[in-house]
Design an enzyme around this catalytic site. Structure first.
Site, PDB file in Angstrom:
ATOM      1  N   ASP A 196       0.433   0.803 -41.553  1.00  0.00           N
ATOM      2  CA  ASP A 196      -0.746   1.667 -41.452  1.00  0.00           C
ATOM      3  C   ASP A 196      -1.794   0.863 -40.691  1.00  0.00           C
ATOM      4  O   ASP A 196      -1.976  -0.331 -40.955  1.00  0.00           O
ATOM      5  CB  ASP A 196      -1.242   2.038 -42.849  1.00  0.00           C
ATOM      6  CG  ASP A 196      -2.488   2.901 -42.814  1.00  0.00           C
ATOM      7  OD1 ASP A 196      -2.365   4.123 -42.976  1.00  0.00           O
ATOM      8  OD2 ASP A 196      -3.599   2.351 -42.613  1.00  0.00           O
ATOM      9  N   HIS A 240       2.940   4.928 -40.450  1.00  0.00           N
ATOM     10  CA  HIS A 240       2.204   5.978 -41.131  1.00  0.00           C
ATOM     11  C   HIS A 240       1.037   6.398 -40.252  1.00  0.00           C
ATOM     12  O   HIS A 240       0.377   5.559 -39.637  1.00  0.00           O
ATOM     13  CB  HIS A 240       1.666   5.444 -42.458  1.00  0.00           C
ATOM     14  CG  HIS A 240       0.710   6.380 -43.146  1.00  0.00           C
ATOM     15  ND1 HIS A 240      -0.637   6.089 -43.307  1.00  0.00           N
ATOM     16  CD2 HIS A 240       0.902   7.590 -43.705  1.00  0.00           C
ATOM     17  CE1 HIS A 240      -1.217   7.078 -43.955  1.00  0.00           C
ATOM     18  NE2 HIS A 240      -0.323   8.002 -44.204  1.00  0.00           N
ATOM     19  N   GLU A 291      10.439   8.441 -48.555  1.00  0.00           N
ATOM     20  CA  GLU A 291       9.279   7.579 -48.340  1.00  0.00           C
ATOM     21  C   GLU A 291       8.509   7.418 -49.645  1.00  0.00           C
ATOM     22  O   GLU A 291       8.370   8.384 -50.402  1.00  0.00           O
ATOM     23  CB  GLU A 291       8.407   8.272 -47.284  1.00  0.00           C
ATOM     24  CG  GLU A 291       7.136   7.578 -46.932  1.00  0.00           C
ATOM     25  CD  GLU A 291       6.462   8.273 -45.751  1.00  0.00           C
ATOM     26  OE1 GLU A 291       7.175   8.883 -44.924  1.00  0.00           O
ATOM     27  OE2 GLU A 291       5.229   8.225 -45.661  1.00  0.00           O
TER      28      GLU A 291
END
Lengths: 433, 433
Positions: free
Chosen positions: B325, B352, B275
Site C-alpha cells: 500500500d 492495494h 486476500e
C-alpha cells in the site's frame, strides 16, 4: 435512577526525566517519561473517579492525547453499571469500530488509547467494588474472566473452552495463593543499576545496593558498544556474585545475526535473559536468536502490539519469557488474553514496568496471574524501577525485593493532583521554569 | 543562496462515501474515505509544492493530522536540495526519533504520518526533476536506490549487497521496459463490482462491464455470510466465464480454521486468490491458511505495518501475492524495501489501491518495480477502483483494463483546490450541507 458516565478528560503530563539520564538505553537516549492521563467521571455521587493512562516518552504525547479524545464520544453517556459489568463488550466496541480500526488495526497510538480508557474503567470498577484490581479479577468466575477476552484471531492457539479449562484448574487454590501473596508479596527484579547513561561507579554502587535491598535479579541495558557492554556486564557480575541473575536488555538495537554474535561475547558472564534483541515485530527473528543462544533466554513483549503478536511468539517458540506491558496492548482485557496464552504454552510472564506508573499497574496483572491463571511464581519476576513513584496516590510498596500486594481499592493508577499540575505540558511549572 | 523547506501544512479532508456504500466490506461497513493531506512548500520560487497524504476511512483522520503535524518541526527549515538528495537519510531521522518511535514503533498513525511526509517530498523531488516518480526512481543508479532503504531488521533476509545484485541484474533492460510500459501500460484488476453493499443485479452488471472494459481479473468482497458469498461468487463466475480471474477479499474477517473452511466452500468457483483472510499481523496464520487451501493463492499486505512484517511473510512462505500500500508503511522508501524483498523471494507484487488517491500513488511503485526491480509484469496487477479520481489534478488513466504510465511530473498526489475546500472536515460544504 440509573447512573451514567458523565465525562472523560485527558491531560498531557510529562516528566523531564531526560535531564538526569534515568531511563537511557541504546534506543532511547533521552526519554521524558510521559502519560496521556485519563480521568473518567460519573454521576454516581460516590466520588469514585477512574484513572488510566498511556505511557509515552515525550514528543508525541499530544498525539496520544488526541487519540484518547477520539474515544470520548464512545464512553460519555454510557450507563455506568452495565458498562462496568461488561468491559469485554465495551472493549470490542472500541477496538472493532471500523473507522478507528483502520488506523492500526489494533496497534500503535489508537490501541494505546483503548488501553488508557479500558484501564481507567477497571480502576473505576475496582474502586466501586472496594477492591484492588488484582483481587477483583481473581475473584471473578472463570466464565466471567473469559468473557473479558476477545478470542478473535486466537482460536488456532487458544479457544474459549481451553481458557476456561486453564482457569478452572487454578480455581481450587485461589484462596490459599491470595493469602500467600498478601503475606509474602511477589518477586521483583530491578533495572535501576543498569541504564546506559550511568558511570561504571554508579552501576557498581547501585548493583551492590540492589543485592542489599533483597533483589535476586538485576538488569543492565546493552547494545550501544560491545566493549562497554563486556566491561559493564563483567563489573556487574563481579559485584553481585554468581547467585544473582543478571538480565540484559538491548531495546531492539540489533539485527538477527548481530544479536547472536553480540550475545555470544557476553555468554561467559552467564546472563539470564536477553530482552528485545531485535525488532519487537520480528517473531521469526526472535525464534532464530533463541535457537542460537540457548541456554540464555530470550524475553520480549513490552512493545508487543497486541494478542496476535503474543500468540505467534508462543507458537513459533520465539521466547522464554513473556513481557506484558500494562498500557500498550488494549488494557486489562487484552492482557488477560496474553496471560491465558502464556499459561497455555507454559511460558512464564515477567512484566515490563518502569516508565511512569507502569509498576503500579502491572503488579495487579502478575498477582492475578499467580492467584487465578498460572498459579505459580516460579521463574516469574516483575520489573521494578525506583522512579517517579512519589507522584502516585497508591504507590507500589517494596519489601526485600518483592512487590507487596496492593490493598487499596482501584488500579493504583491515580497521580497526585499537585504532580499533575506541576507536570502538565507545556504550561506546567516543570516545563516553564 | 540555498533554498529551504519553508512550510508544511496538513488538512483534514473527508469524502462522505458511506452515503453510497461504495467501499463497503465485511469489516468496514460504512467508510468515509479520507486523507490527512500534506502540502510542503519551499522558497525556491519554482511554484513546486509537494503533496502527500495518509489514507483513513473517517473517524480518526484528525488523529492522523495531529501525527503529521508532530513531524512538521523535523521538516521546516531543512535545506531543500540536500534533503531531496538524501531522502533515505531523512527517513531514518523521522523513523528513528526515539520519542516518536515509542508510539509505534514503526507502525500505526505515526508511521503513516511518515508516509505522508516522505511521499510529499517525493512528489516535490519529482516535480522539480520534471519527471513522474516512477521514472525518477527507475533512472536512479542501483547504489542510489539502495541508499533509500533502511536495512535495519532486514539483513537476515536481504542485505544491501543482495539488493544491489537484484537491481544490477535488472539494469540492462530498463530502457526497453520503460518504452514497453509507456506504450502498453500496466495490467489492472477491478474491485468495483464486488462491494458487499451492492445488490446481485449491480454485481452482475458491473462484472459484465468490467470484462467489456478489458479487465482480466475482478475482485469480490466476501466474509460476511457464507451463503451470500456462495451465491455471489457463483453469479460472478457465471457472468465473466472461466477465463477471467476472480479474486476474493475477506478484509481480515476470519480466524485461521474458519478461513480454511469458508474458502473450501468457494473452491469450486475457482477463485484466484483470497486476500486478508485473517489478521494482517498473523504471519503464521496466513502460512497455515496457505498450506491448507493451495492452489488458491493467499494475498495480503495492505495493512502490513512495515518491512519487518513483509520480511516475515516472505520468510514463512505465508503468501503468494505481496500487496503493498502506498501510504501505510513509511512511504516510497519503505516500499522500495518491500519491492526488493519480494524480488529476492520471487513473489509477485500486486498493490492495494482504491480509497482516495491510492491508485494514483501506487501505480508509480509497480511501474518502477517493472522497469528496475523485478523486471516483469507476469502475474502482476494493480488494483483499480473507479472512484474519486475526479478530485485529482493528475488522475490515473485507464485503457483496456490497464494503467497508462503517468507522464506528468510528480507523484500524481495533488487534489484539486476546489475539492479540498469542498471536503475539508468538519466545515466544508460537503459536511455542512
Amino acid at each position: 435512577m440509573s447512573e451514567t458516565i458523565t465525562g472523560v478528560s485527558t491531560r498531557d503530563i510529562r516528566f523531564p526525566t531526560s535531564r538526569e539520564l534515568d531511563g537511557s538505553d541504546a534506543m532511547n537516549p533521552d526519554p521524558d517519561y510521559s502519560a496521556a492521563y485519563v480521568a473518567i467521571r460519573t454521576d454516581a455521587g460516590d466520588d469514585a473517579v477512574g484513572h488510566g493512562f498511556a505511557f509515552t516518552i515525550g514528543r508525541g504525547n499530544d498525539i496520544q492525547v488526541a487519540a484518547i479524545q477520539a474515544l470520548e464520544p464512545f464512553i460519555v453517556g454510557l450507563p455506568l453499571q452495565d458498562t462496568l459489568e461488561d468491559l469485554g463488550g465495551l472493549w470490542r466496541t472500541l477496538v472493532h469500530d471500523s473507522q478507528l480500526r483502520w488506523l492500526g488495526p489494533e496497534k500503535g497510538v489508537v490501541h494505546m488509547a483503548t488501553s488508557a480508557v479500558i484501564n481507567a474503567l477497571w480502576d473505576l470498577k475496582a474502586k466501586r467494588a472496594g477492591k484492588p484490581v488484582w483481587r477483583l479479577l481473581a475473584e471473578m468466575s472463570p466464565e466471567q474472566i473469559v468473557d473479558l477476552v476477545d478470542f478473535r484471531y486466537l482460536t488456532d492457539a487458544l479457544t474459549r473452552d481451553e481458557a476456561l479449562e486453564i482457569l478452572r484448574a487454578a480455581e481450587p487454590g485461589r484462596a490459599q495463593r491470595a493469602a500467600h501473596l498478601l503475606e509474602h508479596g511477589y518477586p521483583a527484579y530491578t533495572t535501576s543499576p543498569g541504564w546506559l547513561g550511568y558511570s561504571d561507579e554508579k552501576l557498581a554502587r547501585l548493583a551492590e545496593q540492589a543485592v542489599k535491598d533483597g533483589f535476586t535479579q538485576i538488569k543492565l541495558k546493552v547494545g550501544a558498544d560491545l566493549q562497554d557492554d563486556i566491561r559493564r556486564v563483567k563489573l556487574a557480575r563481579d559485584v553481585v556474585g554468581d547467585d544473582i541473575r543478571i538480565a540484559l536488555d538491548a531495546n531492539q538495537r540489533w539485527d538477527v545475526q548481530p544479536a547472536i554474535d553480540w550475545m555470544r561475547s557476553l555468554t561467559s558472564f552467564d546472563p539470564w535473559w536477553i530482552e528485545e534483541p531485535t525488532s519487537p515485530d520480528d517473531i521469526l527473528g526472535h525464534a532464530a536468536i533463541r535457537r542460537a543462544i540457548a541456554p540464555v533466554k530470550v524475553a520480549t513483549g513490552e512493545h508487543g502490539q497486541n494478542r496476535v503478536l503474543f500468540k505467534q511468539l508462543l507458537q513459533a517458540e520465539a521466547l522464554d519469557i513473556v513481557q506484558i506491558d500494562a498500557a500498550r496492548v488494549g488494557g486489562v482485557n487484552e492482557n488477560v488474553a496474553n496471560l491465558l496464552l502464556a499459561a497455555k504454552f507454559g511460558v512464564p510472564v515477567c512484566p515490563h514496568a518502569g516508565g511512569v506508573g507502569l509498576c503500579e499497574l502491572v503488579q495487579h496483572l502478575s498477582m492475578f496471574d499467580y492467584v487465578a491463571v498460572s498459579g505459580t511464581m516460579e521463574n516469574r519476576v516483575i520489573e521494578y524501577v525506583d522512579h517517579l513513584h512519589q507522584h502516585f496516590v497508591d504507590p507500589v510498596r517494596m519489601r526485600d525485593g518483592r512487590y507487596l500486594a496492593p490493598t487499596t481499592a482501584g488500579f493504583s493508577a491515580e497521580i497526585h493532583a499537585g504532580s499533575l499540575a506541576e507536570h502538565e505540558f507545556p504550561h506546567g511549572p516543570a516545563w516553564t521554569r
